[in-house]
Structures are given as C-alpha cells and as structure tokens.
Write a protein that holds these residues in place. Structure first.
Motif, PDB file in Angstrom:
ATOM      1  N   GLU A 191      -1.928  -8.355  44.094  1.00 12.51           N
ATOM      2  CA  GLU A 191      -3.212  -6.979  44.289  1.00 12.51           C
ATOM      3  C   GLU A 191      -2.390  -5.886  44.960  1.00 12.51           C
ATOM      4  O   GLU A 191      -3.123  -4.859  44.081  1.00 12.51           O
ATOM      5  N   VAL A 192      -1.096  -5.259  44.838  1.00  5.56           N
ATOM      6  CA  VAL A 192      -0.756  -4.299  45.385  1.00  5.56           C
ATOM      7  C   VAL A 192      -0.542  -3.331  43.969  1.00  5.56           C
ATOM      8  O   VAL A 192      -0.024  -2.557  44.008  1.00  5.56           O
ATOM      9  N   ARG A 193       0.587  -4.982  42.928  1.00  4.90           N
ATOM     10  CA  ARG A 193       1.124  -4.314  41.578  1.00  4.90           C
ATOM     11  C   ARG A 193      -0.505  -3.885  40.693  1.00  4.90           C
ATOM     12  O   ARG A 193      -0.220  -2.700  39.849  1.00  4.90           O
ATOM     13  N   LYS A 194      -1.430  -4.324  41.062  1.00  8.73           N
ATOM     14  CA  LYS A 194      -2.566  -4.292  40.058  1.00  8.73           C
ATOM     15  C   LYS A 194      -3.288  -2.288  40.052  1.00  8.73           C
ATOM     16  O   LYS A 194      -3.254  -2.038  39.565  1.00  8.73           O
ATOM     17  N   MET A 195      -3.782  -2.481  42.025  1.00  9.10           N
ATOM     18  CA  MET A 195      -2.984  -0.871  43.514  1.00  9.10           C
ATOM     19  C   MET A 195      -2.454  -0.140  42.731  1.00  9.10           C
ATOM     20  O   MET A 195      -2.758   0.607  41.458  1.00  9.10           O
ATOM     21  N   ASN A 196      -1.264  -0.414  42.413  1.00  9.43           N
ATOM     22  CA  ASN A 196      -0.313   0.608  41.500  1.00  9.43           C
ATOM     23  C   ASN A 196      -0.200   1.158  40.056  1.00  9.43           C
ATOM     24  O   ASN A 196      -0.280   2.135  39.699  1.00  9.43           O
ATOM     25  N   GLU A 197      -0.329   0.521  39.325  1.00 12.49           N
ATOM     26  CA  GLU A 197      -0.982   0.314  37.475  1.00 12.49           C
ATOM     27  C   GLU A 197      -2.397   0.697  38.270  1.00 12.49           C
ATOM     28  O   GLU A 197      -2.379   1.897  36.273  1.00 12.49           O
ATOM     29  N   ALA A 198      -3.083   0.389  38.767  1.00 15.09           N
ATOM     30  CA  ALA A 198      -4.498   1.505  38.284  1.00 15.09           C
ATOM     31  C   ALA A 198      -3.839   3.129  38.965  1.00 15.09           C
ATOM     32  O   ALA A 198      -4.729   3.755  38.340  1.00 15.09           O
ATOM     33  N   ARG A 199      -3.661   3.187  39.282  1.00 15.04           N
ATOM     34  CA  ARG A 199      -3.559   4.716  39.774  1.00 15.04           C
ATOM     35  C   ARG A 199      -2.291   5.302  39.431  1.00 15.04           C
ATOM     36  O   ARG A 199      -2.611   6.374  39.035  1.00 15.04           O
ATOM     37  N   PHE A 200      -1.322   4.464  38.440  1.00 18.14           N
ATOM     38  CA  PHE A 200      -0.057   5.040  38.093  1.00 18.14           C
ATOM     39  C   PHE A 200      -0.323   4.215  36.620  1.00 18.14           C
ATOM     40  O   PHE A 200       0.588   3.299  36.910  1.00 18.14           O
ATOM     41  N   ASP A 201      -1.149   4.672  36.105  1.00 12.69           N
ATOM     42  CA  ASP A 201      -1.084   4.172  34.404  1.00 12.69           C
ATOM     43  C   ASP A 201       0.200   3.990  33.473  1.00 12.69           C
ATOM     44  O   ASP A 201       1.586   5.158  32.914  1.00 12.69           O
ATOM     45  N   PRO A 202       0.940   2.401  33.431  1.00 14.15           N
ATOM     46  CA  PRO A 202       2.605   2.454  32.930  1.00 14.15           C
ATOM     47  C   PRO A 202       1.941   2.812  31.464  1.00 14.15           C
ATOM     48  O   PRO A 202       3.525   3.203  31.175  1.00 14.15           O
ATOM     49  N   GLN A 203       1.277   2.890  30.746  1.00 12.36           N
ATOM     50  CA  GLN A 203       1.089   2.961  29.010  1.00 12.36           C
ATOM     51  C   GLN A 203       2.196   4.294  28.917  1.00 12.36           C
ATOM     52  O   GLN A 203       1.742   5.420  29.797  1.00 12.36           O
ATOM     53  N   GLY A 204       2.545   4.412  28.204  1.00 12.25           N
ATOM     54  CA  GLY A 204       3.258   5.816  28.180  1.00 12.25           C
ATOM     55  C   GLY A 204       3.943   6.606  28.991  1.00 12.25           C
ATOM     56  O   GLY A 204       4.889   8.127  28.780  1.00 12.25           O
ATOM     57  N   LEU A 205       4.491   5.723  29.889  1.00 11.07           N
ATOM     58  CA  LEU A 205       5.832   6.415  30.774  1.00 11.07           C
ATOM     59  C   LEU A 205       6.959   6.297  30.006  1.00 11.07           C
ATOM     60  O   LEU A 205       7.930   7.643  30.249  1.00 11.07           O
ATOM     61  N   ARG A 206       7.572   5.949  29.691  1.00 16.87           N
ATOM     62  CA  ARG A 206       8.830   6.195  29.063  1.00 16.87           C
ATOM     63  C   ARG A 206       8.437   7.175  27.887  1.00 16.87           C
ATOM     64  O   ARG A 206       9.641   8.246  28.790  1.00 16.87           O
ATOM     65  N   ASP A 207       7.656   7.465  27.326  1.00 14.77           N
ATOM     66  CA  ASP A 207       7.374   8.546  26.430  1.00 14.77           C
ATOM     67  C   ASP A 207       7.223   9.670  27.660  1.00 14.77           C
ATOM     68  O   ASP A 207       8.299  10.909  27.712  1.00 14.77           O
ATOM     69  N   ARG A 208       6.772   9.975  28.765  1.00 15.50           N
ATOM     70  CA  ARG A 208       6.435  10.739  29.337  1.00 15.50           C
ATOM     71  C   ARG A 208       7.799  11.394  29.898  1.00 15.50           C
ATOM     72  O   ARG A 208       7.649  12.433  30.323  1.00 15.50           O
ATOM     73  N   LEU A 209       8.508  10.478  30.544  1.00 13.48           N
ATOM     74  CA  LEU A 209       9.868  10.686  30.818  1.00 13.48           C
ATOM     75  C   LEU A 209      10.881  11.392  29.912  1.00 13.48           C
ATOM     76  O   LEU A 209      10.796  12.773  30.392  1.00 13.48           O
ATOM     77  N   LEU A 210      11.240  10.855  28.937  1.00 11.20           N
ATOM     78  CA  LEU A 210      11.393  11.882  27.586  1.00 11.20           C
ATOM     79  C   LEU A 210      11.319  12.846  27.956  1.00 11.20           C
ATOM     80  O   LEU A 210      11.855  13.938  27.082  1.00 11.20           O
ATOM     81  N   ALA A 211       9.910  13.174  27.419  1.00  9.51           N
ATOM     82  CA  ALA A 211       9.155  14.118  27.312  1.00  9.51           C
ATOM     83  C   ALA A 211       9.749  15.472  28.410  1.00  9.51           C
ATOM     84  O   ALA A 211      10.584  16.364  28.228  1.00  9.51           O
ATOM     85  N   ARG A 212      10.009  15.274  29.741  1.00  8.83           N
ATOM     86  CA  ARG A 212       9.994  15.438  30.351  1.00  8.83           C
ATOM     87  C   ARG A 212      11.402  15.658  30.546  1.00  8.83           C
ATOM     88  O   ARG A 212      11.916  16.865  30.888  1.00  8.83           O
ATOM     89  N   LYS A 213      12.211  14.903  30.346  1.00  7.69           N
ATOM     90  CA  LYS A 213      13.917  15.202  29.868  1.00  7.69           C
ATOM     91  C   LYS A 213      13.761  16.428  29.213  1.00  7.69           C
ATOM     92  O   LYS A 213      15.465  17.221  28.882  1.00  7.69           O
ATOM     93  N   ALA A 214      13.509  15.668  27.401  1.00  8.72           N
ATOM     94  CA  ALA A 214      14.024  17.536  26.853  1.00  8.72           C
ATOM     95  C   ALA A 214      12.906  18.251  26.770  1.00  8.72           C
ATOM     96  O   ALA A 214      13.918  19.286  27.030  1.00  8.72           O
ATOM     97  N   GLU A 215      12.181  18.564  27.790  1.00  3.28           N
ATOM     98  CA  GLU A 215      12.339  19.742  28.529  1.00  3.28           C
ATOM     99  C   GLU A 215      13.066  20.654  28.933  1.00  3.28           C
ATOM    100  O   GLU A 215      13.592  21.468  29.121  1.00  3.28           O
ATOM    101  N   GLN A 216      13.586  20.046  30.193  1.00  9.85           N
ATOM    102  CA  GLN A 216      14.911  20.397  30.926  1.00  9.85           C
ATOM    103  C   GLN A 216      16.250  20.055  30.322  1.00  9.85           C
ATOM    104  O   GLN A 216      16.781  21.979  30.341  1.00  9.85           O
ATOM    105  N   ASP A 217      16.534  19.356  29.340  1.00  7.60           N
ATOM    106  CA  ASP A 217      17.560  19.918  28.184  1.00  7.60           C
ATOM    107  C   ASP A 217      17.606  21.472  27.399  1.00  7.60           C
ATOM    108  O   ASP A 217      18.276  22.249  27.455  1.00  7.60           O
ATOM    109  N   VAL A 218      16.005  21.384  27.318  1.00  9.26           N
ATOM    110  CA  VAL A 218      15.790  22.631  26.761  1.00  9.26           C
ATOM    111  C   VAL A 218      16.258  24.096  27.716  1.00  9.26           C
ATOM    112  O   VAL A 218      16.383  25.257  26.962  1.00  9.26           O
ATOM    113  N   CYS A 219      15.880  24.458  28.177  1.00  5.74           N
ATOM    114  CA  CYS A 219      15.778  25.642  29.779  1.00  5.74           C
ATOM    115  C   CYS A 219      17.664  25.198  30.395  1.00  5.74           C
ATOM    116  O   CYS A 219      17.758  25.274  30.057  1.00  5.74           O
TER     117      CYS A 219
END
Length: 112
Positions: A84-112
């Motif tokens: 139940e906790v896992r389902k609630m967390n997945e509903a609140r924080f969409d796991p789809q594309g998480l890796r891509d979002r993290l890589l994009a954030r890292k790329a932004e930081q590397d540019v700065c």
C-alpha cells in the motif's frame, strides 16, 4: 546443586510504529524470519546482523516455530502495508522517466 528452570519471555518488542523488533536492536522480526526461512542458521543471522545476540536469535526462531500461524499472519499484514505504501508513493512520485529526469538535471548542473 539444583537447576532452576525459569521461562523467559521472547526478546520481541513492538515499537511505536507497530513493528516487532528483536531484542534492543532495530532488526525486525520480519528480517530474522525471512533469513531463517531462506536456510540461515542462528549463527549466520548474527553474523549478518551483528547487533543481535545469539540467544535472542535462537529465542526468536523458537517463538516463530511455536507461533507460526500468528507470525505468518503478522508478516502477511506487514507485506500488505508495504504494498500500500509503495502504491501511494508511486502515485505521488511517478517512477516513469525518473532516470531521464535525473540525467537531465545532472546535465544542467554540468553545463553551469
């Protein structure tokens, strides 16, 4: 010399969050029973979780074997709560594309 036999209570404590812990440690009943069911001996469990006392592990295993139905029901309830906790967390924080979002954030930081 006479041997005095005294029954000792199981070294299990229910924490404020309703989780059963072994002895004075943070190791849960779930953990000890799971590793025991995988074939680990009490000595191996203590080796894996050095905060545990060998006598407490033996007593916990004995408690499990003597109260198997009740412990299994408790473990089942804990598993349902975790799902139940896992389902609630997945509903609140969409796991789809998480890796891509993290890589994009890292790329932004590397540019700065």
């Amino acid at each position: 010399m006479t041997l005095v036999i005294v029954a000792e209570p199981a070294p299990l404590k229910i924490s404020a969050d309703s989780v059963v812990r072994v002895g004075k440690t943070r190791v849960t009943l779930d953990t000890v029973v799971s590793v025991f069911k995988q074939g680990a001996t009490a000595e191996e469990i203590v080796y894996r979780y050095p905060s545990l006392k060998l006598a407490d592990v033996y007593a916990t295993i004995a408690f499990y074997l003597n109260h198997q139905q009740e412990v299994e029901a408790y473990l089942q309830q804990r598993q349902q709560q975790a799902q139940e906790v896992r389902k609630m967390n997945e509903a609140r924080f969409d796991p789809q594309g998480l890796r891509d979002r993290l890589l994009a954030r890292k790329a932004e930081q590397d540019v700065c």
